[in-house]
Design a protein around this motif. Structure first.
Motif, mmCIF file in Angstrom:
data_model
loop_
_atom_site.group_PDB
_atom_site.id
_atom_site.type_symbol
_atom_site.label_atom_id
_atom_site.label_comp_id
_atom_site.label_asym_id
_atom_site.label_seq_id
_atom_site.Cartn_x
_atom_site.Cartn_y
_atom_site.Cartn_z
ATOM 1 N N ALA A 137 -26.199 9.678 15.602
ATOM 2 C CA ALA A 137 -26.574 8.935 14.390
ATOM 3 C C ALA A 137 -25.338 8.736 13.513
ATOM 4 O O ALA A 137 -25.120 7.648 12.956
ATOM 5 C CB ALA A 137 -27.659 9.690 13.628
ATOM 6 N N ALA A 138 -24.507 9.783 13.429
ATOM 7 C CA ALA A 138 -23.278 9.668 12.629
ATOM 8 C C ALA A 138 -22.367 8.582 13.200
ATOM 9 O O ALA A 138 -21.813 7.768 12.449
ATOM 10 C CB ALA A 138 -22.553 11.011 12.593
ATOM 11 N N TYR A 143 -20.322 3.212 10.641
ATOM 12 C CA TYR A 143 -19.711 1.874 10.601
ATOM 13 C C TYR A 143 -20.655 0.812 10.040
ATOM 14 O O TYR A 143 -20.403 -0.376 10.198
ATOM 15 C CB TYR A 143 -19.204 1.497 12.006
ATOM 16 C CG TYR A 143 -18.168 2.490 12.489
ATOM 17 C CD1 TYR A 143 -16.864 2.429 12.014
ATOM 18 C CD2 TYR A 143 -18.502 3.518 13.362
ATOM 19 C CE1 TYR A 143 -15.916 3.364 12.413
ATOM 20 C CE2 TYR A 143 -17.568 4.458 13.764
ATOM 21 C CZ TYR A 143 -16.266 4.369 13.283
ATOM 22 O OH TYR A 143 -15.328 5.295 13.665
ATOM 23 N N GLN A 144 -21.749 1.246 9.412
ATOM 24 C CA GLN A 144 -22.734 0.306 8.849
ATOM 25 C C GLN A 144 -23.134 -0.704 9.930
ATOM 26 O O GLN A 144 -23.153 -1.919 9.735
ATOM 27 C CB GLN A 144 -22.164 -0.413 7.607
ATOM 28 C CG GLN A 144 -21.663 0.531 6.520
ATOM 29 C CD GLN A 144 -22.786 1.341 5.843
ATOM 30 O OE1 GLN A 144 -23.969 1.091 6.047
ATOM 31 N NE2 GLN A 144 -22.407 2.334 5.062
ATOM 32 N N ILE A 164 -33.308 8.763 10.182
ATOM 33 C CA ILE A 164 -32.365 9.492 9.321
ATOM 34 C C ILE A 164 -31.791 8.545 8.261
ATOM 35 O O ILE A 164 -31.724 8.884 7.078
ATOM 36 C CB ILE A 164 -31.225 10.130 10.167
ATOM 37 C CG1 ILE A 164 -31.787 11.211 11.103
ATOM 38 C CG2 ILE A 164 -30.139 10.707 9.267
ATOM 39 C CD1 ILE A 164 -30.796 11.714 12.165
ATOM 40 N N ALA A 165 -31.405 7.345 8.704
ATOM 41 C CA ALA A 165 -30.826 6.375 7.762
ATOM 42 C C ALA A 165 -31.837 6.037 6.660
ATOM 43 O O ALA A 165 -31.491 6.012 5.467
ATOM 44 C CB ALA A 165 -30.407 5.105 8.508
ATOM 45 N N GLU A 166 -33.070 5.819 7.057
ATOM 46 C CA GLU A 166 -34.091 5.465 6.062
ATOM 47 C C GLU A 166 -34.368 6.633 5.116
ATOM 48 O O GLU A 166 -34.588 6.434 3.920
ATOM 49 C CB GLU A 166 -35.376 4.998 6.772
ATOM 50 C CG GLU A 166 -35.240 3.559 7.239
ATOM 51 C CD GLU A 166 -36.307 3.114 8.231
ATOM 52 O OE1 GLU A 166 -37.170 3.945 8.605
ATOM 53 O OE2 GLU A 166 -36.260 1.938 8.642
ATOM 54 N N LYS A 177 -26.696 0.992 6.413
ATOM 55 C CA LYS A 177 -27.367 -0.100 7.110
ATOM 56 C C LYS A 177 -28.283 0.547 8.160
ATOM 57 O O LYS A 177 -27.866 1.492 8.848
ATOM 58 C CB LYS A 177 -26.259 -0.940 7.781
ATOM 59 C CG LYS A 177 -26.706 -2.134 8.546
ATOM 60 C CD LYS A 177 -27.337 -3.134 7.621
ATOM 61 C CE LYS A 177 -27.025 -4.578 7.843
ATOM 62 N NZ LYS A 177 -25.682 -5.034 7.697
ATOM 63 N N VAL A 178 -29.509 0.042 8.295
ATOM 64 C CA VAL A 178 -30.410 0.587 9.322
ATOM 65 C C VAL A 178 -30.219 -0.253 10.594
ATOM 66 O O VAL A 178 -30.516 -1.446 10.601
ATOM 67 C CB VAL A 178 -31.875 0.552 8.851
ATOM 68 C CG1 VAL A 178 -32.795 1.138 9.919
ATOM 69 C CG2 VAL A 178 -32.033 1.319 7.541
#
Ligand code: TYM
Length: 334
Positions: A137-138, A143-144, A164-166, A177-178
């Protein structure tokens, strides 16, 4: 990526472990080359991920350089796309720590790849294997990224990345950015040649996969021995005819002939013909890649320069996101 600032961002990675297989090529690498010109791309050699299972140090170094050569040999352009080693960009590990604090153990417990790998490596079920999807995920969120081309086996990891992003965004607005996965159906899962109910995997026995560096003789032999079935009918039916359907998928993808016309043309023929055509299409696809690969491997200085220069480009972009994350989360930044 210089004059193409407005293109969306694409990120993907391959582990420099084992042999890079035809499954990796069809499920990932080939799609990278197809998508490359429409995106600002980062293609990572994810060496930190490879450490989740024991690696021989000299072998890991060699495979890292080979994968860089394969990326370029397959057609990726290191002047445009950022082809680099994950471990050369420390921001991956730094962001992974932050994301660990936003990931639930319950989520990680559900990861099927962890369960499979824990089963395979019973003597070394380490925490890195468990938090593997967080590092992934990282990689992506650093890098969006807009789009992530992968095979079907990575779908669950893409889902957790989006979750995770949300989750972070719900608390700290607009951090990430998702990303969207890109998993075309026909190429999503190339199956083992010896056990066609299982995916082709670089960690399985040699005869079950085609390595991108296999000789034409080896490729022909492996396809000739590929497991099919006994009803003798050439038809695309992955459920009931996994072996034959797998050969058809490979052949259709590599030859460009669509599945309907391919099955119509081969219907009534023997499996020998299907195996032979699949082997030929594979040999022809891999020939120019192998030639370029061997040229590149003879120029290690060039490969070292590509990886050094591109790591710097990646670090610049990674740092922008990491600073933003640190600031939003309240880490003191004088
Ligand atoms: P890895 O190194 O196992 O595989 C690299 C890519 O090849 C795809 N793939 C397949 N596609 C179709 N059929 C198959 N039999 C097959 N086998 C492998 C994989 O789905 C993958 O796209 N965790 C990732 C590497 C990674 C990554 C990332 C990918 C780390 N960070 C961020 C995307 C974005 C992995 O182990 O792939």
């Amino acid at each position: 990526m210089s004059d193409t600032a407005k293109k969306p961002i694409l990120f993907s990675g391959i582990q420099p472990s084992g042999h890079i297989t035809l499954g990796n090529y069809i499920g990932a690498l080939r799609n990278f080359t197809i998508l490359e010109s429409d995106y600002n791309c980062l293609f990572s050699i994810v060496d930190l991920h490879a450490l989740t299972v024991r690696q021989d140090p000299a072998g890991l170094r060699r495979k890292t350089v080979e994968l860089a050569a394969l990326y370029i040999a397959a057609g990726l352009n290191p002047e445009e796309s950022i082809i680099y080693c994950q471990s050369h960009v420390p921001q991956h590990a730094e962001l992974a720590w932050i994301l660990n604090c936003f990931t639930y153990m319950g989520e990680l417990n559900r990861m099927t790849q962890f369960k499979d790998k824990a089963q395979k490596h019973k003597d070394n079920i380490n925490a890195g294997l468990y938090t593997y999807p967080v590092l992934m995920a990282a990689d992506i969120l650093l890098y969006q990224t807009d789009l992530v081309p992968v095979g079907a086996d990575q779908k669950q990891h893409l889902e957790i990345t989006r979750d995770i992003a949300e989750r972070v965004n719900a608390i700290h607005k607009g951090v990430f950015k998702v990303p969207e996965p890109y998993i075309p159906k026909q190429t999503a899962k190339i199956m083992s040649l010896t056990e066609p109910e299982r995916k082709m995997s670089k960690s399985d026995p040699e005869d079950s996969f085609i390595a991108l560096t296999d000789t034409p003789e080896t490729i022909s032999r492996k396809f000739r021995r590929a497991v099919t079935d006994s009803d003798g009918e050439i038809r695309y039916d992955p459920e009931n005819k996994p072996g034959v359907s797998n050969l058809l998928s490979i052949l259709s993808t590599l030859s460009g002939e669509d599945m309907d016309s391919l099955t119509a043309r081969l219907s009534g023929q023997g499996y020998g013909k299907l195996k032979d055509e699949t082997a030929q299409a594979t040999i022809e696809t891999l020939k120019p890649i192998q030639e370029r690969f061997h040229q590149l491997m003879a120029d290690k200085d060039y490969l070292a320069k590509v990886l050094t220069d591109n790591a710097e480009r990646a670090r610049y972009l990674a740092n922008k996101t990491l600073r933003k994350v640190y600031k939003k989360l309240g880490l003191y930044q004088p």
